[in-house]
Each structure stands twice: as C-alpha cells, then as structure tokens.
Design a protein around this motif. Structure first.
Motif, PDB file in Angstrom:
ATOM      1  N   ARG A 135      12.006  -7.298 -12.429  1.00 29.36           N
ATOM      2  CA  ARG A 135      10.974  -7.289 -13.468  1.00 29.36           C
ATOM      3  C   ARG A 135       9.595  -6.937 -12.912  1.00 29.36           C
ATOM      4  N   TYR A 136       9.488  -6.718 -11.619  1.00 22.14           N
ATOM      5  CA  TYR A 136       8.201  -6.284 -11.086  1.00 22.14           C
ATOM      6  C   TYR A 136       7.896  -4.857 -11.538  1.00 22.14           C
ATOM      7  N   ILE A 137       6.716  -4.672 -12.087  1.00 26.45           N
ATOM      8  CA  ILE A 137       6.301  -3.323 -12.485  1.00 26.45           C
ATOM      9  C   ILE A 137       5.908  -2.517 -11.261  1.00 26.45           C
ATOM     10  N   LEU A 138       5.209  -3.136 -10.346  1.00 26.89           N
ATOM     11  CA  LEU A 138       4.829  -2.507  -9.086  1.00 26.89           C
ATOM     12  C   LEU A 138       5.714  -3.061  -7.972  1.00 26.89           C
ATOM     13  N   GLY A 139       5.879  -2.296  -6.910  1.00 22.93           N
ATOM     14  CA  GLY A 139       6.733  -2.735  -5.817  1.00 22.93           C
ATOM     15  C   GLY A 139       6.045  -3.618  -4.801  1.00 22.93           C
ATOM     16  N   MET A 140       4.734  -3.826  -4.958  1.00 23.23           N
ATOM     17  CA  MET A 140       3.959  -4.529  -3.938  1.00 23.23           C
ATOM     18  C   MET A 140       4.516  -5.910  -3.629  1.00 23.23           C
ATOM     19  N   HIS A 141       4.798  -6.706  -4.679  1.00 22.55           N
ATOM     20  CA  HIS A 141       5.238  -8.075  -4.448  1.00 22.55           C
ATOM     21  C   HIS A 141       6.640  -8.129  -3.847  1.00 22.55           C
ATOM     22  N   ASN A 142       7.494  -7.190  -4.200  1.00 20.46           N
ATOM     23  CA  ASN A 142       8.801  -7.140  -3.560  1.00 20.46           C
ATOM     24  C   ASN A 142       8.658  -6.854  -2.067  1.00 20.46           C
ATOM     25  N   ARG A 143       7.753  -5.947  -1.722  1.00 22.92           N
ATOM     26  CA  ARG A 143       7.531  -5.647  -0.300  1.00 22.92           C
ATOM     27  C   ARG A 143       6.960  -6.859   0.426  1.00 22.92           C
ATOM     28  N   MET A 144       6.036  -7.566  -0.210  1.00 23.81           N
ATOM     29  CA  MET A 144       5.484  -8.771   0.389  1.00 23.81           C
ATOM     30  C   MET A 144       6.572  -9.831   0.593  1.00 23.81           C
TER      31      MET A 144
END
Length: 226
Positions: A135-144
C-alpha cells in the motif's frame, strides 16, 4: 517435507473498522490465487483470525490460516502472528511484546518508519520486519524498512495490507517450511523467507482511504448526536 510456501502475512477483514471484505471472501480469494496460506491481522482484534480458523476447512480446504492481530501500541502498530486472544491497544511496545510472548506469538513490525500510518522504529524484541507493504505509494519507506531489517539482522517479510479480498496476495512472503502453522512461524523466525511483490493500484488505495475516513466521520457524528 520442506516446501516453498506462498503466504500473505498482512490481511484485514471487515472485523477491522476499515476492512471491506468478509473472512469468507478473503479465504476464497487466497485459495483462488494459489496461496498456501495467509494471516488475518485485523486492527486490535483476533476475531477475524478466529473466524477464519472456524470456517477454513469448509470454505478453502487445505489453506493454512495464521490468526493474528495488528495492535495499536503507544508508539505505533505491531503485528502479532499466531495468537487467538486479543492484545489490548494502548500499551507500550515493551508490554505489547511481553504479552505476545506470553501467548507464544511472533512479533512483526509492519510499515516501519511511516509515521502517518502509525509505523514505528524497529524495537528490541521484534522477530521480523515487513520490508515491503503493497500500500505504499512511494518506495521510500519500503527501502528504509529493508535497510533497518538488514542492520538489525532480522528476517524480512512482506504483506499486502489488503483491506479487500481482491487485493489479497499483492505482496507475498515466500517461506521455506513444512505445510503447517507451527512450522511456518518457526521458519519466519529463522529467516527462511523471501518476497514476491507488486504495488496496490493508486486509485484503489485512494478509495480505501476515503472509505476509512467516511467510517470515522460517521462514528464521530453518531457519538456527538447521542
């Protein structure tokens, strides 16, 4: 026999206030998509998971159900897998983890670092980290999340965070284990996992958010009208 099993470890039913689909529909969707199993992780209740255990043999024979709960702690959300007793919201992370341990549960940190979605820093005592949330719109938090898991040498899992049956299986955790719930949970803890993922479509995510806010507004107006 050890198999590579496909699981969705983060699914909400309509036992969550923002869930749209029945447990029955979720189980049918998981079976139709060829999953070996799934975890029902409703907000602050194990009721959905318990319901799934009651009906899975009739609705989706052979599907493995892991009951669980996404608990709202004081610091953010934690998923506890393998429990059938509710862990109350509002406790500290430490106390929540202690209660999870008392019940023999496995602690997963969902959507870490994402404060607007009640993500937290990865706490001591966690067993695994959700490194991909569809559900993340951007990938930033998945990478973090992935960097955090690697830094702490914790097992990596993924979850669809589905709030409707059609999105079950959007993010898959591959688990090398025998096909039974105990073996699956042990394999996750041992890091015998991989991920297979795709992102929730933006328009569906937006509709889910709008539905959630509408439910909150209705509850607010009902409360003040009494």
């Amino acid at each position: 026999m050890m198999l590579m099993l496909r699981f969705d470890l983060h699914v909400h039913s309509n036992f969550s206030k923002d869930g749209l689909s029945s447990v029955e529909d979720i189980l049918r969707a998981a079976a139709a998509k060829g999953l070996a199993g799934l975890a029902i992780t409703d907000h602050n209740t194990t009721a959905g998971g318990r319901r799934a255990l009651e009906i899975v043999d009739k609705v989706a024979p052979g599907l493995i159900v892991i009951p669980g709960e996404e608990v709202s702690t004081k610091q953010g959300h934690l998923i506890v897998l393998g429990i059938t007793q509710d862990i109350p919201p509002g406790m500290t992370v430490d106390d929540t983890i202690k209660e999870a341990r008392r019940q023999g549960g496995l602690v997963v940190v969902p959507h870490p670092y994402n404060r607007p979605r009640h993500g937290m820093n990865i706490p001591e005592g966690a067993d695994a980290v959700e490194v991909y949330n569809s559900r993340y719109i951007l990938g930033m938090h998945n990478r973090m999340a992935r960097r955090g898991a690697k830094a702490r040498k914790l097992p990596e899992v993924s979850g669809s965070d589905a709030h409707q049956a059609s999105l079950v299986g959007s993010a898959i955790t591959l688990i090398k284990a025998e096909k039974n719930p105990k073996a699956v949970l042990e394999a996750i803890k041992e890091g015998k996992t991989g991920i297979d993922v795709r992102r929730t479509p933006l328009h569906i995510y937006a509709l889910q958010m709008a539905n959630g806010w509408a439910k909150k507004l209705r509850a607010f107006f009902i409360k003040i009208s009494k």
